[in-house]
Design an enzyme around this catalytic site. Structure first.
Site, PDB file in Angstrom:
ATOM      1  N   HIS A  75       0.817  -1.219   0.000  1.00 53.35           N
ATOM      2  CA  HIS A  75       0.000   0.000   0.000  1.00 53.35           C
ATOM      3  C   HIS A  75       0.850   1.268   0.000  1.00 53.35           C
ATOM      4  CE1 HIS A  75       0.686  -0.104   4.433  1.00 53.35           C
ATOM      5  NE2 HIS A  75       0.575   1.211   4.315  1.00 53.35           N
ATOM      6  N   ASP A  87      -0.110  -7.475   1.397  1.00 56.18           N
ATOM      7  CA  ASP A  87       0.470  -6.145   1.614  1.00 56.18           C
ATOM      8  C   ASP A  87       2.002  -6.195   1.609  1.00 56.18           C
ATOM      9  OD1 ASP A  87       0.158  -3.410   1.868  1.00 56.18           O
ATOM     10  OD2 ASP A  87       0.253  -3.434   4.056  1.00 56.18           O
ATOM     11  N   GLY A  95       3.702   6.237   8.686  1.00 58.92           N
ATOM     12  CA  GLY A  95       5.021   6.345   8.056  1.00 58.92           C
ATOM     13  C   GLY A  95       5.927   5.173   8.349  1.00 58.92           C
ATOM     14  N   ASN A  96       5.573   4.365   9.370  1.00 59.45           N
ATOM     15  CA  ASN A  96       6.343   3.161   9.690  1.00 59.45           C
ATOM     16  C   ASN A  96       6.056   2.015   8.734  1.00 59.45           C
ATOM     17  OD1 ASN A  96       6.175   4.354  12.812  1.00 59.45           O
ATOM     18  ND2 ASN A  96       8.046   3.236  12.351  1.00 59.45           N
ATOM     19  N   SER A  97       5.019   2.128   7.919  1.00 54.66           N
ATOM     20  CA  SER A  97       4.642   1.032   7.020  1.00 54.66           C
ATOM     21  C   SER A  97       5.822   0.615   6.152  1.00 54.66           C
ATOM     22  CB  SER A  97       3.472   1.449   6.129  1.00 54.66           C
ATOM     23  OG  SER A  97       2.303   1.608   6.894  1.00 54.66           O
ATOM     24  N   ILE A 152     -11.820 -12.571  -9.489  1.00 48.83           N
ATOM     25  CA  ILE A 152     -13.177 -12.767  -9.992  1.00 48.83           C
ATOM     26  C   ILE A 152     -13.571 -11.588 -10.873  1.00 48.83           C
ATOM     27  CG2 ILE A 152     -15.595 -13.060  -9.322  1.00 48.83           C
ATOM     28  CD1 ILE A 152     -14.569 -14.259  -6.694  1.00 48.83           C
ATOM     29  N   GLY A 153     -13.144 -10.408 -10.466  1.00 48.86           N
ATOM     30  CA  GLY A 153     -13.474  -9.201 -11.227  1.00 48.86           C
ATOM     31  C   GLY A 153     -14.623  -8.416 -10.636  1.00 48.86           C
TER      32      GLY A 153
END
Length: 516
Positions: free
Chosen positions: A244, A274, A348-350, A405-406
């Site tokens: 993300h 993720d 911000g740690n992501s 699947i869409g």
């Protein structure tokens, strides 16, 4: 003595005398004499009254002449005063009541207009003198105030030291400051005999392996979409972060710990877990050491290193609060095995690192797995679960076996979701109705060719009732893969509560984008 006095004296002499000696005239003669005397007395009385009136008139005339003489004298004296003050050539003398006046002319007096002009000139001169006096007083006051101010400032400067010394003596405040003991930080980056670091040592061992990632929406890097963190995996420039943090169509820069900036390319990304991998062209990177998250125990010390709010290299510490937490991502709903910690993990740690006291990365922190309802509740994807995903992304650029699947859906796993579905429909759902609400359908997928419409529901997959994302995913992945055809039962709910049911079949599409 003047003429009026002489007349008055004659009148006094001719005043009829009164006699005290009675006479005894003869009758006829007495009668004549009485008449003559009466006639004489009347004449004398008339003369006397006339003389008195002349005297009074003369006294008035004499007084009027004296008044006029006084008025003339006053006028002459006033003229002399004006001439002495205003005339360019004041008269030297007075001759027979006239002036030898070179200004007004010889033998002449000033008229009313000349006297008025002289008075106005005098008033003007007096006004000028008053104004000059006021201006002089003003400047004197200003000068006095300036002198007083300068004197006060000089006095304050001269006596301030004494006042401060006196105040310090009365209320002396002692502030202590000291340095660390000599050699206290000499071995801070060295582990003990068991290879365990202090908090400072663990931070120093890993900080050089943490980078900062900037994501832009344009090649000119004017529109910043977001920031995050990453962990250097090897010297070749591979960096692991959260999916993300990146953008599938964006542009990415990597800032290393030594201040260098590199343009990065996306090797692969997987939104379900993720996890994503970047690569930069650099050769002097310091890779992190990955640990074994299966060895993590509850209560052991850990630190989180990242760049929250653009604050590069931020270190927070805490402990392992729990292990083997199956936590669902708030963006995809996919569950991952996570380590729970009370170390602060901010957006911000992501993509940053959760590190044990041996300087080993045991988890990849992610704000998508952070609880928004409770403080001190953060999660990191275990490195053992992230490692095979990282390796596959490096080797293939995507995770094999992923299917799509869409559809974009809203399940009925919570009351909030049900309320959202009813809000979109504009009416309440029938009681005991279950299914997955279709919010959108991708045109590039096979399911778009079926009778399924936006706003309808999928109620069963291959005969199995479903109402949550997990139930649908588990049912499909247990029996089908990419390219397989899946049967499903659907429903269209009308506003009056009636339900129209129908069946469809759709083919699963292979997902190599990492978005599903």
């Amino acid at each position: 003595m003047d003429q009026r006095d002489n007349v008055f004296n004659e009148l006094q002499k001719n005043q009829p005398e009164e006699t005290n000696t009675p006479q005894t005239p003869e009758p006829s003669q007495a009668s004549e004499n009485a008449a003559a005397q009466e006639n004489r007395r009347n004449i004398q009385q008339t003369q006397y009254n006339s003389a008195q009136q002349q005297f009074r008139q003369g006294a008035y005339d004499q007084a009027q002449q004296q008044y006029n003489a006084n008025q003339q004298f006053n006028q002459e004296r006033q003229y002399e005063q004006y001439r002495n003050q205003f005339s360019p050539n004041p008269p030297p003398s007075r001759m027979n009541g006239y002036y030898n006046n070179p200004y007004y002319g010889a033998g002449s007096y000033p008229n009313a207009e000349q006297l008025r002009a002289a008075a106005e000139l005098k008033e003007k001169n007096q006004r000028i003198r008053r104004e000059k006096t006021i201006v002089a007083l003003f400047f004197i006051l200003v000068l006095a105030a300036l002198i007083m101010g300068i004197t006060g400032i000089v006095y304050d400067i001269a006596t301030s030291g004494k006042r401060l010394r006196g105040a310090g003596t009365a209320n002396q405040v002692v502030i202590y400051q000291n340095s660390k003991p000599e050699g206290a930080d000499d071995n801070i980056s060295e582990p003990d005999e068991n290879g365990r670091y202090s908090t400072e040592g663990a931070a120093a061992a890993v900080r050089k392996s943490i980078v900062e990632i900037y994501t832009y929406s344009d090649a000119f890097q004017k529109d910043l979409e977001g920031t995050g963190s990453g962990v250097v995996l090897n010297e070749q420039g591979y960096i692991v972060t959260n999916a993300h943090v990146l953008s599938a169509t964006g542009y990415h820069d990597v800032h290393t710990a030594d201040g260098k900036v590199y343009s990065a390319s996306v090797v692969g990304r997987d939104s379900k877990t993720d996890i994503a991998v970047l690569k930069i062209n650099a050769s002097d990177l310091v890779p992190a050491v990955l640990g074994n998250s299966d060895e993590v125990i509850v209560g052991e010390e850990v630190i989180a290193i990242g760049n929250p709010a653009g604050l590069t290299g931020t270190v927070t510490n805490g402990i392992v609060s729990a292990v083997n937490r199956e936590i669902r991502s708030d963006s995809t709903g996919f569950e991952m095995n996570c380590i729970q910690t009370n170390a602060a993990i901010s957006p911000g740690n992501s993509g940053g690192a959760l590190v044990n006291m041996y300087g080993q990365v045991i988890g990849i922190t992610s704000s998508k797995y952070v609880s928004g309802f409770y403080e001190g509740l953060g999660f990191a994807i275990t490195i053992n679960e992230a490692k095979p995903i990282i390796e596959e992304l490096i080797n293939n650029g995507f995770i094999g076996g992923r299917f799509r699947i869409g559809i974009t859906l809203i399940d009925m796993s919570s009351e909030e979701n049900v309320a959202t579905i009813e809000s979109n429909l504009g009416f309440e759902l029938p009681e005991d109705f279950k299914g997955i609400y279709i919010d959108d359908i991708s045109e590039d997928c096979d399911i778009s060719k079926t009778a399924l419409k936006k706003g309808d529901f999928i109620t069963k997959i291959n005969g199995t009732p479903i109402e949550t994302y997990d139930e649908m995913y588990d049912t499909i992945s247990a029996s089908y893969g990419a390219g397989d055809t899946v049967p499903a039962e659907c429903a269209h709910v009308r506003k009056d509560g009636s339900i129209k049911e129908y069946e469809i079949e759709f083919k699963l599409m292979e997902d190599t984008s990492g978005d599903y």
